[in-house]
Design an enzyme around this catalytic site. Structure first.
Site, PDB file in Angstrom:
ATOM      1  N   HIS A 263     -35.076 -31.065 -10.797  1.00 30.25           N
ATOM      2  CA  HIS A 263     -33.203 -30.527 -10.364  1.00 30.25           C
ATOM      3  C   HIS A 263     -34.199 -29.526 -10.490  1.00 30.25           C
ATOM      4  CE1 HIS A 263     -32.537 -34.429 -13.372  1.00 30.25           C
ATOM      5  NE2 HIS A 263     -31.796 -34.178 -12.188  1.00 30.25           N
TER       6      HIS A 263
ATOM      7  N   LYS B 192     -22.657 -43.674 -18.730  1.00 29.15           N
ATOM      8  CA  LYS B 192     -23.617 -43.793 -18.465  1.00 29.15           C
ATOM      9  C   LYS B 192     -24.631 -44.628 -19.292  1.00 29.15           C
ATOM     10  CE  LYS B 192     -24.303 -41.736 -13.389  1.00 29.15           C
ATOM     11  NZ  LYS B 192     -24.890 -41.415 -13.283  1.00 29.15           N
TER      12      LYS B 192
ATOM     13  N   ARG C  70     -33.789 -36.598  -2.352  1.00 26.65           N
ATOM     14  CA  ARG C  70     -35.111 -37.037  -2.587  1.00 26.65           C
ATOM     15  C   ARG C  70     -35.504 -38.062  -1.756  1.00 26.65           C
ATOM     16  NH1 ARG C  70     -35.052 -39.129  -8.690  1.00 26.65           N
ATOM     17  NH2 ARG C  70     -33.313 -40.033  -7.782  1.00 26.65           N
TER      18      ARG C  70
ATOM     19  N   SER D 121     -35.078 -38.707 -13.991  1.00 25.89           N
ATOM     20  CA  SER D 121     -34.558 -38.949 -15.239  1.00 25.89           C
ATOM     21  C   SER D 121     -34.972 -40.821 -15.546  1.00 25.89           C
ATOM     22  CB  SER D 121     -33.822 -38.528 -15.347  1.00 25.89           C
ATOM     23  OG  SER D 121     -33.156 -36.951 -15.050  1.00 25.89           O
TER      24      SER D 121
END
Lengths: 160, 160, 160, 160, 160, 160
Positions: A18, A42, A91, A129
């Site tokens: 990030h 989440k 990514r 993450s």
């Protein structure tokens, strides 16, 4: 004219991936808002306040970067901030399709908002993450993946 | 000989993407069964009865389309209905691999049943029931993604 | 009503993967036209006449399969044959994106023609005419990839 | 400060997909250079002069868009133009991996130049200059894929 | 020098796909450790003891294969076992990206440990423990996917 | 028992990505043969002799690495060398599907030969000989992609 952009995400927690995107975006725009989604569904590990604090610490060297939380749709938040550009890191592996699906949905919701994709450094292209939280929980040294103050916070969570 | 096909899914809720596949499949087969999986493990937002009702309303213009629920394996349901063709929509993004995995597993379970894939309209290729529920919950206008009677139902769920 | 379909391709040469798709499609349609594209720009190894002969030999056991060549667009050929369905095999690897691009282009050219995708047997999912020609040229025994009469033809080409 | 960007490509010929990216990029930057690569090794159908002329005609409505040809590396051209941003369109299908490979190579060649990706309209996501040339050669009506002046040029090439 | 390798996984339960990888790896290494991850967060259907028992039964014909459970990071387990090679099966569909992400993360955690990928038999390339559990629960005959003693165990779980 | 492996390829020319795979493979096997395919149909820039010379120079520090050329099928070459393992590098982008197709074809041709995949360093995952030749021809400094003696050779080719 001030060129502004939003970089939205859950950032649970912020990683070097990030931060690499933030550095690139901060160089291209006059003002960059890092917008932390509450993402209660989440079930994030860190509270919004904790995530904002960790990001703020990591980006304090940039004059033109501001960290905020938001609720609701990214496109509505963008309208409130009078910003037309949403930044997303892309990514090399694993999130291409989801990102496209989300960007096209956002475009349908508000065609004034444009999503632009930036590539993090190749050696960060596999960072996530989720994976970092998983290996941290299993005892890994995660100093190659996150800043040291985030590492300490993650270790603290493990001991809870 | 009557050519029949099954279009199975969870349809939680039905979207314009599903309806586009239905229109195409209804034109190619004499009889099309829309088979609503109970999918209790997916914790659907709508009950089977609600999903059947929303689909029925949306497909009432087709004479050769019938909506039903089913339990158990798709291939067993197909045998009970004496149907040899299972239709699946193949979106350009995000479900290719899962669909192939499921189709090959179904073929192993019953080699008489053939899965055929149809492409929804390109501008629906990114639609997903999951994403629509998510943005609806966040307050989005979803009239571009689902029929108006489904939109009302979704708004109703939000207020519950 | 007679249900007809076209299975177009270059078939340079026909493989067990193509034949598996043909068997599946012949079971689903009353009439299946195998349409051999001239594809002169692809510089095929076999002439159209040779390719038609090899396919005809391989499909003679099916009463409802016919082999023809065609020039021009697949969708125009479909209109001439009064067929609305174009069959394409979708291998697990390597041609998904090209197939989608072609199918969407064909739909834009003639929205009456529908492309449906069928999956060949899993153990044929990696077969490609190109690769077979390459390993045959290098001396491989290709009896697991193509019928014996095609194998002989390929060996003949090598000796030319 | 003037925000400038380069949109490089072969544009052989320009399509509605390219034009959609141009419209989006022209809205985000003060100045957009469309940089036509000579690409002699790709054996283009149109000369650089023809390609520049077709693009110029198509973008004349934008005040801040300029069309040029370039030789050599994109990153060197960017340095000569004092531009730090290279725009690339990212279609949902078919070019993701090549684009990433090229962007990472360019970053290694000059880390000052940033590639940002923009998404064309979903219904253009399958368009490719190569496919358009192919179907045009086979007699297709390509008015849904390219502007009318490009269509005429393509028809002219076919008659040569 | 003894060549040793670890094949880690959740194996909930072991499938013919896993067993195919084990057979290939057992032929390439002097000693193969099958390392069963506890994976409590994945909420496995079978306990570690049950999973070890099912695997042990299935691999008893190999002299050089040993089954163990492990906790924590795979790379730490590898160090404890003095093994430098981690084997992962790479199915043609569905896990390529996750596997790469995990392998690169592991390399960052311990660069002495090398992940090598092996391909299961093509006809097992679509098998997944998750899908097998799902269709078993729906009443499928899963004898083509898992050994008979695993099938019995799965049926037992369903009746619980 | 001596553990031997073959790393086949065209190596036109060898890159830091290839060398990274060689270093990893040389650590896992007692003997590693780098097998240079003649690949005349790919119209290589360098002759086989030049490619062998460049590789030999680059790998002279490894005692257990040998460089050879071969003609025909990789699996036949492996049989002649009495080697059962073929190594292939798997880059995160761009060659996954081709590699799988080739590995499965080789397995059909000779089931005794096993292909194992290794991952090059993440920052080399985008390197390709083709792209390096292209940017070198356009004047790029390629010292980050290939050893200096290969760089000189490439510059020499440009001046021819």
């Amino acid at each position: 004219m001030t060129r502004k952009a939003i970089y939205p995400g859950t950032f649970d927690p912020i990683t070097f991936g990030h931060l690499d995107v933030i550095e690139r975006a901060a160089a291209l725009y006059d003002k960059l808002f890092i917008a932390v989604a509450k993402s209660e569904d989440k079930n994030p590990l860190f509270t919004v306040a904790e995530r904002i604090e960790m990001i703020s610490e990591a980006v304090k060297k940039y004059d033109n970067v501001e960290v905020e939380s938001f609720e609701g749709l990214v496109v509505d938040y963008a309208v409130r901030k009078q910003v037309k550009v949403v930044i997303r890191g892309l990514r090399m592996i694993s999130d291409f399709e989801y990102e496209f699906q989300m960007a096209l949905t956002n475009r349908k919701l508000n065609s004034d908002i444009e999503t632009v994709f930036m590539m993090p450094k190749d050696s960060y292209s596999y960072l996530s993450s989720r994976l970092i939280k998983e290996v941290s929980r299993l005892g890994a040294d995660i100093s190659k993946f996150v800043p040291s103050h985030v590492e300490r916070k993650l270790r603290g969570k493990k001991d809870e």
